[in-house]
Motif scaffolding. Structure first.
Motif, PDB file in Angstrom:
ATOM      1  N   SER A 199       0.846  -1.189   0.000  1.00  0.00           N
ATOM      2  CA  SER A 199       0.000   0.000   0.000  1.00  0.00           C
ATOM      3  C   SER A 199       0.882   1.239   0.000  1.00  0.00           C
ATOM      4  O   SER A 199       1.965   1.259   0.589  1.00  0.00           O
ATOM      5  CB  SER A 199      -0.921   0.006   1.222  1.00  0.00           C
ATOM      6  N   THR A 200       0.424   2.289  -0.667  1.00  0.00           N
ATOM      7  CA  THR A 200       1.243   3.489  -0.809  1.00  0.00           C
ATOM      8  C   THR A 200       0.352   4.720  -0.853  1.00  0.00           C
ATOM      9  O   THR A 200      -0.881   4.618  -0.829  1.00  0.00           O
ATOM     10  CB  THR A 200       2.098   3.390  -2.101  1.00  0.00           C
ATOM     11  N   LYS A 201       0.981   5.880  -0.937  1.00  0.00           N
ATOM     12  CA  LYS A 201       0.257   7.136  -1.080  1.00  0.00           C
ATOM     13  C   LYS A 201       0.350   7.607  -2.524  1.00  0.00           C
ATOM     14  O   LYS A 201       1.309   7.280  -3.223  1.00  0.00           O
ATOM     15  CB  LYS A 201       0.837   8.195  -0.137  1.00  0.00           C
ATOM     16  N   PRO A 202      -0.623   8.371  -2.995  1.00  0.00           N
ATOM     17  CA  PRO A 202      -0.644   8.775  -4.413  1.00  0.00           C
ATOM     18  C   PRO A 202       0.617   9.514  -4.829  1.00  0.00           C
ATOM     19  O   PRO A 202       1.054  10.455  -4.166  1.00  0.00           O
ATOM     20  CB  PRO A 202      -1.872   9.685  -4.498  1.00  0.00           C
ATOM     21  N   GLY A 203       1.233   9.057  -5.934  1.00  0.00           N
ATOM     22  CA  GLY A 203       2.365   9.751  -6.511  1.00  0.00           C
ATOM     23  C   GLY A 203       3.684   9.587  -5.792  1.00  0.00           C
ATOM     24  O   GLY A 203       4.689  10.175  -6.196  1.00  0.00           O
ATOM     25  N   ASN A 204       3.714   8.800  -4.710  1.00  0.00           N
ATOM     26  CA  ASN A 204       4.954   8.611  -3.947  1.00  0.00           C
ATOM     27  C   ASN A 204       5.670   7.337  -4.377  1.00  0.00           C
ATOM     28  O   ASN A 204       5.035   6.314  -4.642  1.00  0.00           O
ATOM     29  CB  ASN A 204       4.653   8.514  -2.447  1.00  0.00           C
ATOM     30  N   ASN A 205       6.998   7.378  -4.415  1.00  0.00           N
ATOM     31  CA  ASN A 205       7.776   6.166  -4.602  1.00  0.00           C
ATOM     32  C   ASN A 205       7.840   5.431  -3.259  1.00  0.00           C
ATOM     33  O   ASN A 205       8.289   6.012  -2.262  1.00  0.00           O
ATOM     34  CB  ASN A 205       9.200   6.483  -5.072  1.00  0.00           C
ATOM     35  N   THR A 257      12.056  -7.356  -3.619  1.00  0.00           N
ATOM     36  CA  THR A 257      12.037  -5.905  -3.388  1.00  0.00           C
ATOM     37  C   THR A 257      11.103  -5.269  -4.411  1.00  0.00           C
ATOM     38  O   THR A 257      11.285  -5.429  -5.621  1.00  0.00           O
ATOM     39  CB  THR A 257      13.447  -5.309  -3.532  1.00  0.00           C
ATOM     40  N   VAL A 258      10.103  -4.583  -3.913  1.00  0.00           N
ATOM     41  CA  VAL A 258       9.093  -3.970  -4.781  1.00  0.00           C
ATOM     42  C   VAL A 258       9.126  -2.459  -4.588  1.00  0.00           C
ATOM     43  O   VAL A 258       9.025  -1.962  -3.463  1.00  0.00           O
ATOM     44  CB  VAL A 258       7.683  -4.513  -4.470  1.00  0.00           C
ATOM     45  N   THR A 259       9.280  -1.734  -5.696  1.00  0.00           N
ATOM     46  CA  THR A 259       9.211  -0.276  -5.677  1.00  0.00           C
ATOM     47  C   THR A 259       8.050   0.153  -6.558  1.00  0.00           C
ATOM     48  O   THR A 259       7.963  -0.244  -7.725  1.00  0.00           O
ATOM     49  CB  THR A 259      10.517   0.348  -6.188  1.00  0.00           C
ATOM     50  N   ALA A 260       7.163   0.946  -5.989  1.00  0.00           N
ATOM     51  CA  ALA A 260       5.937   1.308  -6.716  1.00  0.00           C
ATOM     52  C   ALA A 260       5.727   2.811  -6.708  1.00  0.00           C
ATOM     53  O   ALA A 260       6.069   3.508  -5.748  1.00  0.00           O
ATOM     54  CB  ALA A 260       4.739   0.610  -6.089  1.00  0.00           C
ATOM     55  N   ASN A 261       5.153   3.312  -7.797  1.00  0.00           N
ATOM     56  CA  ASN A 261       4.684   4.685  -7.889  1.00  0.00           C
ATOM     57  C   ASN A 261       3.284   4.619  -8.480  1.00  0.00           C
ATOM     58  O   ASN A 261       3.100   4.461  -9.683  1.00  0.00           O
ATOM     59  CB  ASN A 261       5.614   5.537  -8.760  1.00  0.00           C
ATOM     60  N   VAL A 262       2.300   4.724  -7.609  1.00  0.00           N
ATOM     61  CA  VAL A 262       0.892   4.533  -8.001  1.00  0.00           C
ATOM     62  C   VAL A 262       0.121   5.812  -7.734  1.00  0.00           C
ATOM     63  O   VAL A 262       0.421   6.547  -6.800  1.00  0.00           O
ATOM     64  CB  VAL A 262       0.264   3.365  -7.211  1.00  0.00           C
ATOM     65  N   GLY A 263      -0.886   6.063  -8.550  1.00  0.00           N
ATOM     66  CA  GLY A 263      -1.797   7.147  -8.237  1.00  0.00           C
ATOM     67  C   GLY A 263      -1.783   8.306  -9.185  1.00  0.00           C
ATOM     68  O   GLY A 263      -2.638   9.179  -9.104  1.00  0.00           O
ATOM     69  N   LYS A 264      -0.838   8.371 -10.123  1.00  0.00           N
ATOM     70  CA  LYS A 264      -0.841   9.465 -11.094  1.00  0.00           C
ATOM     71  C   LYS A 264      -1.979   9.307 -12.090  1.00  0.00           C
ATOM     72  O   LYS A 264      -2.686  10.261 -12.407  1.00  0.00           O
ATOM     73  CB  LYS A 264       0.505   9.521 -11.810  1.00  0.00           C
ATOM     74  N   SER A 265      -2.157   8.093 -12.588  1.00  0.00           N
ATOM     75  CA  SER A 265      -3.242   7.841 -13.536  1.00  0.00           C
ATOM     76  C   SER A 265      -4.101   6.646 -13.125  1.00  0.00           C
ATOM     77  O   SER A 265      -5.225   6.502 -13.575  1.00  0.00           O
ATOM     78  CB  SER A 265      -2.682   7.602 -14.947  1.00  0.00           C
ATOM     79  N   VAL A 266      -3.546   5.779 -12.285  1.00  0.00           N
ATOM     80  CA  VAL A 266      -4.284   4.612 -11.803  1.00  0.00           C
ATOM     81  C   VAL A 266      -4.070   4.490 -10.305  1.00  0.00           C
ATOM     82  O   VAL A 266      -3.113   5.007  -9.745  1.00  0.00           O
ATOM     83  CB  VAL A 266      -3.817   3.312 -12.502  1.00  0.00           C
ATOM     84  N   ASN A 267      -4.990   3.783  -9.644  1.00  0.00           N
ATOM     85  CA  ASN A 267      -4.886   3.586  -8.193  1.00  0.00           C
ATOM     86  C   ASN A 267      -4.345   2.219  -7.820  1.00  0.00           C
ATOM     87  O   ASN A 267      -4.171   1.929  -6.632  1.00  0.00           O
ATOM     88  CB  ASN A 267      -6.260   3.781  -7.548  1.00  0.00           C
ATOM     89  N   MET A 268      -4.085   1.386  -8.824  1.00  0.00           N
ATOM     90  CA  MET A 268      -3.650   0.029  -8.534  1.00  0.00           C
ATOM     91  C   MET A 268      -2.845  -0.512  -9.709  1.00  0.00           C
ATOM     92  O   MET A 268      -3.189  -0.280 -10.869  1.00  0.00           O
ATOM     93  CB  MET A 268      -4.868  -0.872  -8.274  1.00  0.00           C
TER      94      MET A 268
END
Length: 296
Positions: A199-205, A257-268
């Motif tokens: 789980s992450t916050k919008p637009g954050n790595n 190791t998972v690095t995600a940037n979610v929330g710019k155009s999609v939420n998942m």
């Protein structure tokens, strides 16, 4: 008869009838009131293969996990819509009807759970010494992937996929866990679960490190290679990327190791990790998503 109930499930009624939603029902009612000799034609139905099937029912609960975001729920999906099942003869299958029947067409968790339970019992009949976690892992990692096009909530609708008991008896590897694993794990990300959620916050790595251990239940001597299927916005690294086994029930550990940037155009963003030895395909979903707001 008309109403706003779910359109992807059947109901039992005391009299023969056709069920329409409020929109179609109101159009028919208007037509009936517009003529003294209403007529209707019932056309022969034709069966068509639905390339997107199976589809998770509209009334089925969706993720994310409301208690612990970073444990993916649901785990998997099983048949639960319009299932012919035994029915108590102490009451009628349709409301207000004195007639009784030993069978009924039923939908819901009450039908999906028996399917999953029977599949678990089937796997246990082959491996009586396996723990519940090992059986659960076998069911999850061999589940059939489902269509995102037909299930817009993706893994939050179907988890690892659709139950496949015939594959579950030969999973190759299992993510085993005992009661102590739940009591002593330092973080939720290190729980030896057959899925990965971030789980992450919008637009954050956001980067998370997951520790996992698999047990060899396939070929005694085998080599598994990590195959990652991912999408833009989600980077996945597996160390080591190759696991070597020399005996049955040997354990090997790895780090994801998972690095995600979610929330710019999609939420998942959905991805998957597959351990492949050429025969077995041990598949785990990897999901990164924008965490829902809390009431804190």
């Amino acid at each position: 008869m008309q109403g706003n109930d779910d359109r992807d499930v059947a109901y039992s009624f005391p009299l023969p009838n056709s069920y329409l939603d409020l929109y179609d029902g109101s159009k028919i009612a208007s037509y009936l009131n517009s003529t003294s000799i209403p007529t209707a034609t019932i056309l022969k139905s034709t069966a068509e293969k639905n390339e997107f099937a199976p589809v998770v029912a509209s009334f089925s609960s969706r993720g994310p996990n409301p208690i612990t975001n970073d444990i993916l729920k649901p785990d998997l999906t099983a048949p639960g819509v319009d299932i012919l099942a035994s029915w108590t003869q102490a009451s009628s299958p349709s409301e207000g009807d004195p007639r009784i029947s030993p069978f009924n067409i039923i939908s819901g968790t009450s039908m999906s759970c028996p399917h999953a339970t029977a599949a678990a019992a089937y796997v246990r009949s082959f491996y009586p010494s396996w723990s519940p976690a090992a059986i659960k892992s076998a069911l999850m990692t061999t589940a059939t992937p489902m269509s995102v096009e037909a299930n817009s909530d993706a893994e939050f609708a179907y988890g690892s996929g659709h139950l496949n008991p015939s594959m579950a008896v030969n999973p190759g590897l299992v993510y085993d866990a005992e009661e102590l694993d739940y009591a002593t794990n330092a973080t939720v990300w290190d729980l030896n679960y057959p899925s990965f959620a971030l789980s992450t916050k919008p637009g954050n790595n956001t980067t998370r490190i997951f520790h996992r251990t698999v047990t060899n239940v396939g070929s005694a001597v085998s080599t598994y290679r990590a195959v990652v299927y991912t999408r833009p916005g989600l980077m996945i690294k597996v160390q080591p990327s190759v696991l070597y086994f020399k005996s049955l029930y040997q354990k090997q550990s790895f780090v994801v190791t998972v690095t995600a940037n979610v929330g710019k155009s999609v939420n998942m963003i959905s991805a998957s990790l597959v351990w492949d030895d050429g025969v077995h395909h041990v598949r785990s979903p990897v999901v990164a998503f924008v965490a829902p707001p809390t009431n804190d």
